[in-house]
Motif scaffolding. Structure first.
Motif, PDB file in Angstrom:
ATOM      1  N   MET A 276      81.368 -49.393 -57.982  1.00 60.50           N
ATOM      2  CA  MET A 276      82.088 -48.797 -56.861  1.00 60.50           C
ATOM      3  C   MET A 276      81.830 -49.618 -55.599  1.00 60.50           C
ATOM      4  N   MET A 277      82.906 -49.976 -54.917  1.00 61.19           N
ATOM      5  CA  MET A 277      82.804 -50.723 -53.669  1.00 61.19           C
ATOM      6  C   MET A 277      83.476 -49.922 -52.561  1.00 61.19           C
ATOM      7  N   ASP A 278      82.656 -49.446 -51.645  1.00 59.82           N
ATOM      8  CA  ASP A 278      83.121 -48.582 -50.556  1.00 59.82           C
ATOM      9  C   ASP A 278      83.257 -49.441 -49.294  1.00 59.82           C
ATOM     10  N   ILE A 279      84.512 -49.784 -48.919  1.00 63.04           N
ATOM     11  CA  ILE A 279      84.714 -50.641 -47.743  1.00 63.04           C
ATOM     12  C   ILE A 279      85.292 -49.843 -46.578  1.00 63.04           C
ATOM     13  N   ALA A 280      85.113 -48.518 -46.637  1.00 64.15           N
ATOM     14  CA  ALA A 280      85.626 -47.649 -45.575  1.00 64.15           C
ATOM     15  C   ALA A 280      84.549 -47.396 -44.521  1.00 64.15           C
ATOM     16  N   VAL A 281      85.003 -47.179 -43.298  1.00 64.18           N
ATOM     17  CA  VAL A 281      84.138 -46.737 -42.194  1.00 64.18           C
ATOM     18  C   VAL A 281      84.881 -45.617 -41.460  1.00 64.18           C
ATOM     19  N   PRO A 282      84.364 -44.366 -41.499  1.00 64.20           N
ATOM     20  CA  PRO A 282      83.152 -43.885 -42.176  1.00 64.20           C
ATOM     21  C   PRO A 282      83.253 -44.046 -43.699  1.00 64.20           C
ATOM     22  N   ARG A 283      82.096 -43.995 -44.359  1.00 68.90           N
ATOM     23  CA  ARG A 283      82.067 -44.221 -45.797  1.00 68.90           C
ATOM     24  C   ARG A 283      82.804 -43.143 -46.578  1.00 68.90           C
ATOM     25  N   ASP A 284      83.439 -43.562 -47.658  1.00 68.36           N
ATOM     26  CA  ASP A 284      84.150 -42.632 -48.537  1.00 68.36           C
ATOM     27  C   ASP A 284      83.229 -42.053 -49.605  1.00 68.36           C
ATOM     28  N   ALA A 285      82.193 -42.788 -49.958  1.00 66.66           N
ATOM     29  CA  ALA A 285      81.332 -42.381 -51.082  1.00 66.66           C
ATOM     30  C   ALA A 285      79.957 -41.941 -50.577  1.00 66.66           C
ATOM     31  N   ASP A 286      79.519 -40.816 -51.050  1.00 61.89           N
ATOM     32  CA  ASP A 286      78.176 -40.324 -50.737  1.00 61.89           C
ATOM     33  C   ASP A 286      77.162 -41.344 -51.245  1.00 61.89           C
ATOM     34  N   PRO A 287      76.286 -41.880 -50.379  1.00 63.71           N
ATOM     35  CA  PRO A 287      75.332 -42.909 -50.820  1.00 63.71           C
ATOM     36  C   PRO A 287      74.425 -42.459 -51.959  1.00 63.71           C
ATOM     37  N   LYS A 288      74.235 -41.159 -52.128  1.00 62.83           N
ATOM     38  CA  LYS A 288      73.385 -40.671 -53.225  1.00 62.83           C
ATOM     39  C   LYS A 288      74.009 -40.961 -54.594  1.00 62.83           C
ATOM     40  N   ILE A 289      75.312 -41.280 -54.596  1.00 68.06           N
ATOM     41  CA  ILE A 289      75.984 -41.610 -55.861  1.00 68.06           C
ATOM     42  C   ILE A 289      75.306 -42.817 -56.514  1.00 68.06           C
ATOM     43  N   GLY A 290      74.834 -43.751 -55.690  1.00 65.98           N
ATOM     44  CA  GLY A 290      74.212 -44.964 -56.209  1.00 65.98           C
ATOM     45  C   GLY A 290      72.944 -44.694 -56.999  1.00 65.98           C
ATOM     46  N   GLU A 291      72.394 -43.472 -56.890  1.00 70.33           N
ATOM     47  CA  GLU A 291      71.185 -43.117 -57.631  1.00 70.33           C
ATOM     48  C   GLU A 291      71.486 -42.663 -59.046  1.00 70.33           C
ATOM     49  N   LEU A 292      72.770 -42.403 -59.336  1.00 68.20           N
ATOM     50  CA  LEU A 292      73.147 -41.913 -60.675  1.00 68.20           C
ATOM     51  C   LEU A 292      73.065 -43.042 -61.696  1.00 68.20           C
ATOM     52  N   ALA A 293      72.796 -42.682 -62.918  1.00 69.66           N
ATOM     53  CA  ALA A 293      72.661 -43.662 -63.996  1.00 69.66           C
ATOM     54  C   ALA A 293      73.978 -44.389 -64.236  1.00 69.66           C
ATOM     55  N   ASN A 294      73.880 -45.695 -64.373  1.00 67.37           N
ATOM     56  CA  ASN A 294      75.034 -46.542 -64.700  1.00 67.37           C
ATOM     57  C   ASN A 294      76.132 -46.558 -63.619  1.00 67.37           C
ATOM     58  N   VAL A 295      75.782 -46.139 -62.408  1.00 61.10           N
ATOM     59  CA  VAL A 295      76.720 -46.245 -61.280  1.00 61.10           C
ATOM     60  C   VAL A 295      76.144 -47.258 -60.297  1.00 61.10           C
ATOM     61  N   PHE A 296      76.935 -48.249 -59.950  1.00 69.99           N
ATOM     62  CA  PHE A 296      76.500 -49.321 -59.054  1.00 69.99           C
ATOM     63  C   PHE A 296      77.380 -49.273 -57.810  1.00 69.99           C
ATOM     64  N   LEU A 297      76.790 -48.797 -56.719  1.00 71.34           N
ATOM     65  CA  LEU A 297      77.554 -48.556 -55.491  1.00 71.34           C
ATOM     66  C   LEU A 297      77.195 -49.583 -54.419  1.00 71.34           C
ATOM     67  N   TYR A 298      78.239 -50.202 -53.846  1.00 72.21           N
ATOM     68  CA  TYR A 298      78.069 -51.156 -52.752  1.00 72.21           C
ATOM     69  C   TYR A 298      78.880 -50.649 -51.553  1.00 72.21           C
ATOM     70  N   ASP A 299      78.243 -50.608 -50.386  1.00 69.51           N
ATOM     71  CA  ASP A 299      78.986 -50.186 -49.200  1.00 69.51           C
ATOM     72  C   ASP A 299      79.334 -51.398 -48.346  1.00 69.51           C
ATOM     73  N   ILE A 300      79.946 -51.164 -47.189  1.00 70.03           N
ATOM     74  CA  ILE A 300      80.461 -52.273 -46.375  1.00 70.03           C
ATOM     75  C   ILE A 300      79.346 -53.165 -45.851  1.00 70.03           C
ATOM     76  N   ASP A 301      78.160 -52.608 -45.634  1.00 68.52           N
ATOM     77  CA  ASP A 301      77.032 -53.426 -45.173  1.00 68.52           C
ATOM     78  C   ASP A 301      76.621 -54.429 -46.237  1.00 68.52           C
ATOM     79  N   ASP A 302      76.626 -53.981 -47.495  1.00 71.70           N
ATOM     80  CA  ASP A 302      76.308 -54.896 -48.591  1.00 71.70           C
ATOM     81  C   ASP A 302      77.308 -56.043 -48.643  1.00 71.70           C
ATOM     82  N   LEU A 303      78.580 -55.689 -48.485  1.00 74.29           N
ATOM     83  CA  LEU A 303      79.640 -56.696 -48.564  1.00 74.29           C
ATOM     84  C   LEU A 303      79.621 -57.615 -47.354  1.00 74.29           C
ATOM     85  N   GLU A 304      79.327 -57.079 -46.171  1.00 74.89           N
ATOM     86  CA  GLU A 304      79.278 -57.918 -44.970  1.00 74.89           C
ATOM     87  C   GLU A 304      78.102 -58.882 -45.028  1.00 74.89           C
ATOM     88  N   ALA A 305      77.040 -58.486 -45.671  1.00 72.84           N
ATOM     89  CA  ALA A 305      75.917 -59.413 -45.868  1.00 72.84           C
ATOM     90  C   ALA A 305      76.361 -60.582 -46.740  1.00 72.84           C
TER      91      ALA A 305
END
Length: 461
Positions: A276-305
């Motif tokens: 999952m790649m969340d490029i929205a501001v404000p974020r579309d995806a709850d950051p806690k989603i990234g803690e779920l098994a087999n879910v890989f979440l990247y937000d806009i800060d990750d992508l801007e880096a």
């Protein structure tokens, strides 16, 4: 003759100023003719894009050229020069030439290293050439700038690193999967970011695409543009169980993808990974989603880096291109220095041919008994003597003209061989061509069209 550029771009003028100085594509031929007829202007090319309007010109005098070109801008756009004077830049000679090389290679663009400007400069030059607004100087300079930019993109990796968030999101997916060919991708949100993301996906081999948006008609429009499938927003959770990649960019103020929703989805996916790649501001995806098994979440800060890292790589590649430009500028300067040699060589050949013909006429009068074969042999041998005598002086003056005091060497050469009168006649003929340039442009267009055909067969990188 002097090479100059006058213009404004995204660095010197805000969009509300730039939009006042845009040329309609259909008006450019007339604009080129009016610019060519402007006092002091001998050749011209107009490069007009959404981020820049630049007038490149060969002028006969430096002190007043800016006044005349600004006058053209004022008249054409019907804007008093006081309103645009502070936004304009002007460069002369080497600075103008370097600016053209950098613009064409994408080093002066909003996104450094982008390739679109190369095609735009190429089109601008071809249009000017077709409308007889260019001559010897620009036919050579623009050919060299375009060829250098193409070589720069092939020989460096400046355009390979993602430097926009939407592009970075797509490239990240590529790094993970290697290819989108057998993957299902879901875009959540049909706004500008979703549209940009889709453009990058389109050239990545994607075959299965779904678009979800709260306004279904917008989802349908975006999906149809790429051969994808538009789905009702209510089907979002269902689609999350099927796809491999989610790129979300809505304008929502609350989480569109909640932790609770993804818990249910993960249970149904049976350990299949979800990126999952969340490029929205404000974020579309709850950051806690990234803690779920087999879910890989990247937000806009990750992508801007990632974008920042890639921009550093582009800067390194840009430095390589700057060195290429240095070498090309030296080559162009050498070419400019040798321009004065051609008339001298032509005059020398003309004088030698005249002396040879006079000598042959005198010989034939003194030896009337010579037959045709004998005359032919004598003519050939004497012509060979003349050519051998000229060979070394011509080679030497070519070498000397490219050196530091080349102009002085040309003057000495002219005096030694007494070529002043013939050169004066050439100058008069040149003046006549300037008043009637159609013939000269027909000849120059043949050369330009040859490499134009060659270059259009090469795809932009």
């Amino acid at each position: 003759m002097h090479i100059v550029v006058v213009g404004l771009n995204h660095r010197t003028a805000p969009v509300e100023v730039r939009e006042k100085f845009t040329f309609a594509q259909g008006d450019l031929p007339q604009a080129l003719q009016e610019l060519k007829n402007t006092k002091s202007v001998l050749e011209c090319v107009v490069v007009a894009t959404c981020n820049r309007t630049e007038i490149y010109a060969v002028v006969d005098k430096l002190p007043r050229y800016s006044h005349y070109i600004r006058g053209f801008i004022e008249k054409w756009f019907n804007v008093p020069r006081e309103q645009f004077r502070d936004y304009l830049y002007s460069y002369e000679e080497d600075k103008a030439i370097r600016h053209l090389f950098k613009v064409t290679a994408g080093l002066n663009s909003m996104i450094i290293g982008e390739t679109q400007i190369l095609g735009q400069v190429k089109d601008a030059f071809f249009l000017a050439q077709q409308n007889q607004a260019t001559g010897t100087m620009f036919n050579e300079l623009f050919k060299q700038a375009i060829t250098t930019a193409k070589r720069a993109h092939y020989e460096t990796s400046i355009a390979e690193n993602a430097v926009s968030v939407s592009y970075a999101a797509v490239e990240l997916g590529k790094r993970i999967f290697g290819s989108y060919a057998n993957k299902k991708v879901l875009i959540v949100g049909a706004g500008k970011m979703g549209e940009l993301t889709l453009k990058h996906l389109r050239v990545s081999g994607l075959k299965q695409l779904y678009v979800v948006n709260r306004t279904f008609s917008k989802a349908l429009e975006l999906a149809e543009s790429a051969g994808g499938t538009a789905c009702q927003f209510e089907r979002l959770a269902e689609l999350l169980t099927e796809v491999d990649v989610v790129i979300t960019s809505t304008g929502a103020t609350e989480f569109v993808l909640t932790h609770k929703m993804l818990q249910t989805v993960v249970a149904q996916r049976k350990s299949r990974p979800l990126f999952m790649m969340d490029i929205a501001v404000p974020r579309d995806a709850d950051p806690k989603i990234g803690e779920l098994a087999n879910v890989f979440l990247y937000d806009i800060d990750d992508l801007e880096a990632l974008v920042e890292s890639n921009m550093e790589e582009r800067q390194k590649e840009a430095a390589k291109i700057e060195l290429m430009i240095d070498n090309e500028m030296i080559a162009f300067e050498m070419w400019q220095r040798t321009l004065g040699v051609a008339p001298l060589i032509q005059a020398l050949h003309q004088k030698a041919s005249s002396v040879h013909e006079e000598t042959m006429d005198s010989l034939l009068k003194k030896l009337p008994e010579l037959d045709e074969r004998q005359i032919k042999v004598i003519r050939k041998l004497t012509k060979s003597i003349v050519n051998q005598m000229l060979r070394d002086p011509i080679v030497r003056i070519k070498e000397m003209s490219a050196q530091r005091h080349g102009d002085e060497a040309l003057d000495y050469f002219t005096q030694i061989f007494a070529l002043e009168e013939i050169l004066a006649e050439q100058h008069m003929e040149s003046d006549e061509k300037q008043h009637n340039p159609s013939k000269e442009n027909e000849q120059s267009s043949t050369t330009v069209q040859g490499w134009q055909r060659e270059m259009t067969t090469l795809a932009l990188p």
